[in-house]
Design a protein around this motif. Structure first.
Motif, short mmCIF file in Angstrom:
data_model
loop_
_atom_site.label_atom_id
_atom_site.label_comp_id
_atom_site.label_asym_id
_atom_site.label_seq_id
_atom_site.Cartn_x
_atom_site.Cartn_y
_atom_site.Cartn_z
N GLU A 74 -10.71 7.09 7.39
CA GLU A 74 -10.62 5.81 8.07
C GLU A 74 -9.24 5.21 7.26
O GLU A 74 -8.69 4.23 8.21
CB GLU A 74 -11.96 5.15 7.57
N LEU A 75 -9.07 5.32 6.20
CA LEU A 75 -7.76 4.46 5.74
C LEU A 75 -6.55 5.01 6.28
O LEU A 75 -5.61 4.27 6.55
CB LEU A 75 -7.50 4.81 3.99
N ASP A 76 -6.41 6.29 6.60
CA ASP A 76 -5.33 6.74 7.26
C ASP A 76 -5.27 6.14 8.81
O ASP A 76 -4.06 5.70 9.21
CB ASP A 76 -5.45 8.49 7.41
N LEU B 264 -3.92 2.63 8.68
CA LEU B 264 -2.69 2.29 8.00
C LEU B 264 -1.85 2.57 9.27
O LEU B 264 -0.92 2.00 9.48
CB LEU B 264 -2.30 3.06 6.75
N THR C 137 0.93 -1.26 -0.01
CA THR C 137 -0.03 0.04 -0.15
C THR C 137 0.99 1.42 0.01
O THR C 137 0.49 2.14 -0.54
CB THR C 137 -1.03 0.08 1.27
#
Length: 135
Positions: free
Chosen positions: A96-98, A101, A17
């Motif tokens: 949300e992705l931050d 990760l 990613t």
């Protein structure tokens, strides 16, 4: 065995990613990314640092080289992305992705990952060299 398999899968996905995010920053024109950083009040040269860490760090994490240290850099990058860029957009469609990760990277800072990692192979050979020199 299963916890290490899970850690391996997370490590590969995390590295992949970040690698793709770094690659896209360079392919899309790092100058554009630098301009975006400046529009957010962040010095433009930071874009080059972030993109390089993501690109090279992603490959290193996949291979299991310096996983803890690079993951710490990923945590810093994601904290910046979360608080400076996406927090105001809310959770869904925003940060949300931050957050995901960041938490995965934090896991590797705290726990590392040794299964199929070059770090584990290097530490085994270092330990064997130390043991052989003592005996």
């Amino acid at each position: 065995m299963y916890p290490e398999l899970g850690a391996l899968l997370l490590r590969v996905v995390l590295g992949f990613t970040f690698f793709l995010h770094g690659l896209s920053k360079f392919q899309g024109g790092i100058g554009n990314t630098s301009g975006f950083f400046e529009s957010m009040g962040i010095p433009g040269f930071i874009a080059y640092i972030v993109a390089s860490i993501e690109l090279v760090g992603g490959i290193a994490v996949i291979a299991g080289i310096g996983t803890r240290m690079i993951s710490l850099l990923f945590v810093v990058i994601m904290a910046g992305a979360l608080f400076v860029v996406n927090l105001s957009e809310g959770f869904l469609g925003g940060y949300e992705l931050d957050l995901i990760l960041l938490v995965i990277a934090l896991y590797f800072v705290l726990n590392g990952s040794s299964w199929f990692s070059l770090d584990s192979k290097l530490s085994i050979s270092k330990n064997q060299d130390i043991n052989n020199s003592i005996n």
